[in-house]
Design a protein around this motif. Structure first.
Motif, mmCIF file in Angstrom:
data_model
loop_
_atom_site.group_PDB
_atom_site.id
_atom_site.type_symbol
_atom_site.label_atom_id
_atom_site.label_comp_id
_atom_site.label_asym_id
_atom_site.label_seq_id
_atom_site.Cartn_x
_atom_site.Cartn_y
_atom_site.Cartn_z
ATOM 1 N N ARG A 307 -12.511 -52.599 63.885
ATOM 2 C CA ARG A 307 -12.524 -53.736 65.013
ATOM 3 C C ARG A 307 -11.707 -55.081 64.399
ATOM 4 N NH1 ARG A 307 -17.177 -53.653 68.302
ATOM 5 N NH2 ARG A 307 -17.804 -51.653 68.816
ATOM 6 N N LEU A 308 -11.024 -54.782 63.384
ATOM 7 C CA LEU A 308 -10.242 -55.898 62.629
ATOM 8 C C LEU A 308 -8.992 -56.401 63.663
ATOM 9 C CD1 LEU A 308 -10.402 -57.752 60.171
ATOM 10 C CD2 LEU A 308 -8.809 -55.851 59.016
ATOM 11 N N LEU A 309 -8.409 -55.561 64.232
ATOM 12 C CA LEU A 309 -7.333 -55.857 64.978
ATOM 13 C C LEU A 309 -7.861 -56.463 66.310
ATOM 14 C CD1 LEU A 309 -4.248 -55.651 65.330
ATOM 15 C CD2 LEU A 309 -4.364 -53.357 66.719
ATOM 16 N N PRO A 310 -8.692 -56.133 67.001
ATOM 17 C CA PRO A 310 -9.094 -56.920 68.168
ATOM 18 C C PRO A 310 -9.743 -58.222 67.666
ATOM 19 C CG PRO A 310 -10.185 -54.627 68.137
ATOM 20 C CD PRO A 310 -9.418 -54.684 67.089
ATOM 21 N N ILE A 312 -8.553 -60.111 65.154
ATOM 22 C CA ILE A 312 -7.672 -60.769 64.844
ATOM 23 C C ILE A 312 -7.110 -61.415 66.173
ATOM 24 C CG2 ILE A 312 -5.287 -61.083 63.589
ATOM 25 C CD1 ILE A 312 -6.288 -59.210 61.503
ATOM 26 N N PHE A 313 -6.851 -60.749 66.999
ATOM 27 C CA PHE A 313 -6.196 -61.020 68.496
ATOM 28 C C PHE A 313 -7.147 -62.170 69.069
ATOM 29 C CE2 PHE A 313 -6.383 -60.491 73.060
ATOM 30 C CZ PHE A 313 -4.703 -60.630 73.189
#
Length: 364
Positions: A307-310, A312-313
């Motif tokens: 879930r890190l990329l969502p 950061i978004f």
């Protein structure tokens, strides 16, 4: 109590690691910029440490909300990976209890960000500007170097050597291109002049704070492009203004340098936008925590970074919307009464909805 200490330690340790890495990157970039300016002679390298120190609050106010958000994601993601959350839920520690436990370190970070954004950052920025202005008004040539050409405004300055105490230049050459009504009648073409002097020193006007380069024992040659005629002027003293003086009051024309107390008493759109921005940074911390806890819930087979990329978004869009709203308010295109608050409301609603959905699932 044991659970509180354990979770707090995990969150703060992870946050410190993330903040440390981000701080090194940002400080390294800013240090390179300052070092390049110092190498070009804009200011002496001896004040680099002070400039970086005064910039620290500005770095912290932006990095701490992001670092805490990522720390919540990584720390709780690791707990889900190890099935520790499942054990805690089985022991009666549900999502609401985890939220209350995480709220205490969130309030601590909120207080730190508020101290930076409301007080330390504007004070540090003002100190930086005053320090740079003081260097411009110093009566030595610590920002100039002998044996090389340097640009000062629209003038090019060259000095063959410098005195031992850095107070006087020897064998000075100055080339200038600009309007000079004394040497020509047609203002459509810029004049060119060359000044040569045996020595030069600096002088600061006590009334205006303007800095002058005073040339001694030399000549000034003025020519007009396309014409063979020229003028020569010999002098014993010839003053060239290098920079205009600025007081602390004039520096505060920049709204980012104004203290929060003064912003509260100012009703201009720029002041209101800046005030709301300073309040928004600490307000982001609990809202991001509310969003981060449900996003940290991952399947052990997915990995803690699923879930890190969502996430950061989400942070990037949150911060970008705040910046866009601040610019709109400052320019008068958006009413200050509404300001940045609807953006916080939208992300707060998102966090509450994610928490409600997580509670329905039992946090497992």
């Amino acid at each position: 109590m044991i659970i509180f200490r354990y979770l707090t330690r995990e969150i703060l340790t992870t946050m410190a690691a993330v903040a440390g890495v981000l701080m090194l990157v940002i400080m390294g970039s800013r240090f390179i910029r300052y070092f390049s300016d110092a190498a070009e002679g804009d200011f002496p390298a001896s004040i680099l440490g002070s400039l970086m120190l005064y910039h620290l609050p500005g770095f912290f106010e932006l990095l701490l909300p992001l670092s805490f958000f990522l720390a919540v994601l990584l720390a709780f993601g690791q707990l889900y990976m190890n099935s520790e959350i499942t054990v805690l839920v089985a022991c009666g520690v549900g999502p609401e209890r985890l939220l209350r436990v995480t709220l205490l370190p969130a309030l601590l970070i909120t207080a730190l960000v508020a101290a930076c954004s409301l007080y330390l950052t504007p004070a540090g920025a003002l100190k930086n500007e005053m320090l740079l202005e003081l260097q411009k008004q110093k009566t030595d040539f610590s920002v100039l170097g002998a044996g090389r050409f340097q640009q000062i405004g629209d003038r090019t300055v060259y000095a063959e050597s410098m005195s031992d105490d850095n107070s006087e230049l020897k064998h000075v050459f100055i080339a200038e291109r600009g309007n000079d009504g004394a040497t020509r009648r047609d203002d459509s073409e810029p004049s060119q002049s060359v000044v040569r002097a045996e020595r030069a020193f600096q002088d600061v006007s006590e009334e205006t704070g303007s800095r002058y380069l005073v040339l001694a024992d030399g000549s000034r040659y003025a020519v007009e492009p396309g014409k063979s005629a020229s003028q020569r002027l010999g002098f014993e003293r010839y003053a060239v203004r290098v920079s205009e003086g600025q007081s602390e009051a004039s520096l505060k024309d920049d709204i980012e340098l104004v203290s929060t107390r003064e912003l509260l008493a100012t009703q201009t759109p720029e002041a209101q936008a800046q005030l709301q921005w300073r309040i928004s940074l600490p307000l982001m911390v609990p809202i991001l925590m509310l969003i981060g806890l449900p996003l940290a819930r991952v399947n052990p087979r997915q990995g803690r970074f699923a879930r890190l990329l969502p996430a950061i978004f989400v942070h990037i869009t949150y911060l970008s919307l705040l910046i866009a709203a601040q610019n709109a308010v400052a320019s008068g295109k958006y009413p200050a009464a509404i300001g940045l608050w609807p953006i916080h409301g939208v992300y707060l609603a998102l966090g509450l909805w994610l928490s409600w959905r997580d509670n329905r699932g039992g946090g497992r």
